[in-house]
Design a protein around this motif. Structure first.
Motif, PDB file in Angstrom:
ATOM      1  N   ARG A   5       0.844  -1.201   0.000  1.00 40.29           N
ATOM      2  CA  ARG A   5       0.000   0.000   0.000  1.00 40.29           C
ATOM      3  C   ARG A   5       0.877   1.248   0.000  1.00 40.29           C
ATOM      4  NH1 ARG A   5      -5.451   0.077   3.448  1.00 40.29           N
ATOM      5  NH2 ARG A   5      -4.102  -0.171   5.283  1.00 40.29           N
ATOM      6  N   ALA A  58      -3.833   8.934  -7.983  1.00 38.39           N
ATOM      7  CA  ALA A  58      -4.716   8.018  -7.262  1.00 38.39           C
ATOM      8  C   ALA A  58      -5.076   8.574  -5.887  1.00 38.39           C
ATOM      9  CB  ALA A  58      -4.022   6.667  -7.107  1.00 38.39           C
ATOM     10  N   GLU A  59      -6.250   8.196  -5.420  1.00 43.80           N
ATOM     11  CA  GLU A  59      -6.627   8.526  -4.049  1.00 43.80           C
ATOM     12  C   GLU A  59      -5.865   7.613  -3.094  1.00 43.80           C
ATOM     13  OE1 GLU A  59     -10.784   8.508  -3.346  1.00 43.80           O
ATOM     14  OE2 GLU A  59     -11.268   9.816  -5.055  1.00 43.80           O
ATOM     15  N   LEU A  60      -5.320   8.198  -2.049  1.00 44.28           N
ATOM     16  CA  LEU A  60      -4.510   7.446  -1.092  1.00 44.28           C
ATOM     17  C   LEU A  60      -5.314   7.089   0.156  1.00 44.28           C
ATOM     18  CD1 LEU A  60      -1.181   9.477  -1.343  1.00 44.28           C
ATOM     19  CD2 LEU A  60      -1.819   7.392  -2.561  1.00 44.28           C
ATOM     20  N   THR A  62      -3.550   3.620  -1.549  1.00 42.26           N
ATOM     21  CA  THR A  62      -3.907   2.814  -2.704  1.00 42.26           C
ATOM     22  C   THR A  62      -2.996   1.602  -2.785  1.00 42.26           C
ATOM     23  OG1 THR A  62      -4.274   2.859  -5.112  1.00 42.26           O
ATOM     24  CG2 THR A  62      -2.345   4.031  -4.289  1.00 42.26           C
ATOM     25  N   ASN A  95      -8.182   0.554 -12.928  1.00 42.65           N
ATOM     26  CA  ASN A  95      -8.318   0.291 -11.500  1.00 42.65           C
ATOM     27  C   ASN A  95      -7.070  -0.382 -10.942  1.00 42.65           C
ATOM     28  OD1 ASN A  95     -11.136   1.139 -11.475  1.00 42.65           O
ATOM     29  ND2 ASN A  95     -11.539  -0.761 -12.592  1.00 42.65           N
ATOM     30  N   PRO A  96      -6.435   0.219  -9.934  1.00 40.04           N
ATOM     31  CA  PRO A  96      -5.278  -0.439  -9.327  1.00 40.04           C
ATOM     32  C   PRO A  96      -5.718  -1.583  -8.432  1.00 40.04           C
ATOM     33  CG  PRO A  96      -5.754   1.598  -8.181  1.00 40.04           C
ATOM     34  CD  PRO A  96      -6.726   1.523  -9.334  1.00 40.04           C
ATOM     35  N   GLY A  97      -4.764  -2.187  -7.719  1.00 41.40           N
ATOM     36  CA  GLY A  97      -5.085  -3.264  -6.795  1.00 41.40           C
ATOM     37  C   GLY A  97      -4.313  -4.538  -7.021  1.00 41.40           C
TER      38      GLY A  97
END
Length: 331
Positions: A5, A58-60, A62, A95-97
């Motif tokens: 993360r 990106a929104e953190l 992430t 989309n990350p992940g």
């Protein structure tokens, strides 16, 4: 689950290996037990807060990563039940992940991994492989061709070298340092030269004699790309699909004036973008073909593996050009 993360934009040290909530698949989605996750050079820029081609940062916090392979272990509502338990690979798109033990994506992004192809190789082909084939569709290589491949030890370059050799072409690979040039030779190139050495074009001229290159596949640009283009003969083609010497998010590809091109009797064409996908019949068509080429043994991606916990090391190696082939994290 365990995951990487990012809580604050910045250096590779900001990539934390920690416990995160298991993602839950929504309608039409699947959850994958990740066996391999791809790392892209673009990830290193996004880690620093760059916008890049994906819009705003990106929104953190992430979980980075957009390429995964593994086994479908859970389904969302309405998802085709036949996916359960299958070995799959997917590019997660916007989309990350991916840097995690579990990842969620839409079922329509999935490809079943064909044959004996392993998960790390499948991850390489779903992103890097599709780009390589997209680039190669702009040339019809044959035994009369002499192809120069910049960054020939990289993920895309490795595949272009193989493809060109399969087509019967003479292949000259450019790479940085003796270890990488040795790998390029082992990968099938007829000649591998170290572009860090100022006299490398002379080595190419000596090898070719009175022949001239017919095509340059250029993902580097800068001085090395320009020197490679100067080795093209009349009718030669400069195929541009990157300019890493200028930085991953630079918008400054190597260009030539119309007068320069006319004087040399060559063409220069940038091939990334929507036109590539339209020519190929769409992104999924490129992905399917890429996986098929690997499964058939015609293309074999070079893969450099890191443990998921060592994602920061992988990023540092990418940023310092210390990697060979596609970088993949193994949970």
């Amino acid at each position: 689950m365990r995951a990487i993360r990012l809580h604050a934009f910045g250096p590779a040290e900001n990539l934390d290996y920690e416990t995160a909530d298991d993602p839950v698949p929504g309608p039409g989605q699947v959850r994958i037990a990740v066996a391999a996750a791809g790392v892209h050079l673009l990830d290193t820029a996004l880690r620093q807060g760059a916008q890049g081609p994906f819009g705003a940062p990106a929104e953190l916090p992430t979980i980075p990563g957009r390429e995964v392979a593994g086994i479908v272990e859970s389904l969302g509502e309405g998802t085709d039940p036949t996916w359960l338990g299958k070995r799959v690979v997917a590019h997660l798109g916007m989309n990350p992940g991916g840097y995690a033990e579990l990842a969620v994506t839409d079922a329509d992004r999935l490809h079943e991994i064909p044959g004996s192809l392993d998960e790390a190789e499948a991850v390489a082909m779903i992103g890097t492989g599709r780009t390589a084939l997209g680039v190669l569709q702009y040339t019809d290589l044959g035994p009369d061709d002499i192809a120069i491949v910049t960054a020939a030890a990289g993920g895309i370059g490795t595949l272009i070298v193989q493809y060109a050799k399969n087509a019967g072409a003479t292949v000259i690979g450019l790479a940085g340092g003796p270890d990488k040039t040795a790998r390029v030779l082992a990968g099938g190139a007829d000649l591998a030269v170290d572009y860090k050495q100022p006299d490398w074009p002379d080595a190419v001229r000596k090898h070719l004699g009175d022949r001239r290159a017919t095509v340059v596949y250029d993902s580097v640009g800068g001085d090395a790309g320009r020197a490679a283009v100067h080795l093209l003969g009349k009718g030669g083609r400069h195929i541009v699909f990157g300019w890493s010497s200028q930085g991953i998010l630079s918008d400054s590809p190597l260009t030539f004036t119309e007068a320069e091109l006319l004087e040399r009797g060559i063409t220069s064409q940038g091939v990334l973008g929507p036109a590539m996908l339209e020519k190929a019949g769409g992104l999924r068509a490129l992905e399917t073909r890429s996986l098929g080429e690997a499964a058939a043994g015609r293309l074999r991606p070079a893969v450099q593996r890191y443990a998921l916990a060592d994602a920061a090391d992988a990023h540092r190696a990418l940023e310092t050009r210390g990697t060979v082939g596609k970088v993949v994290l193994i949970p």
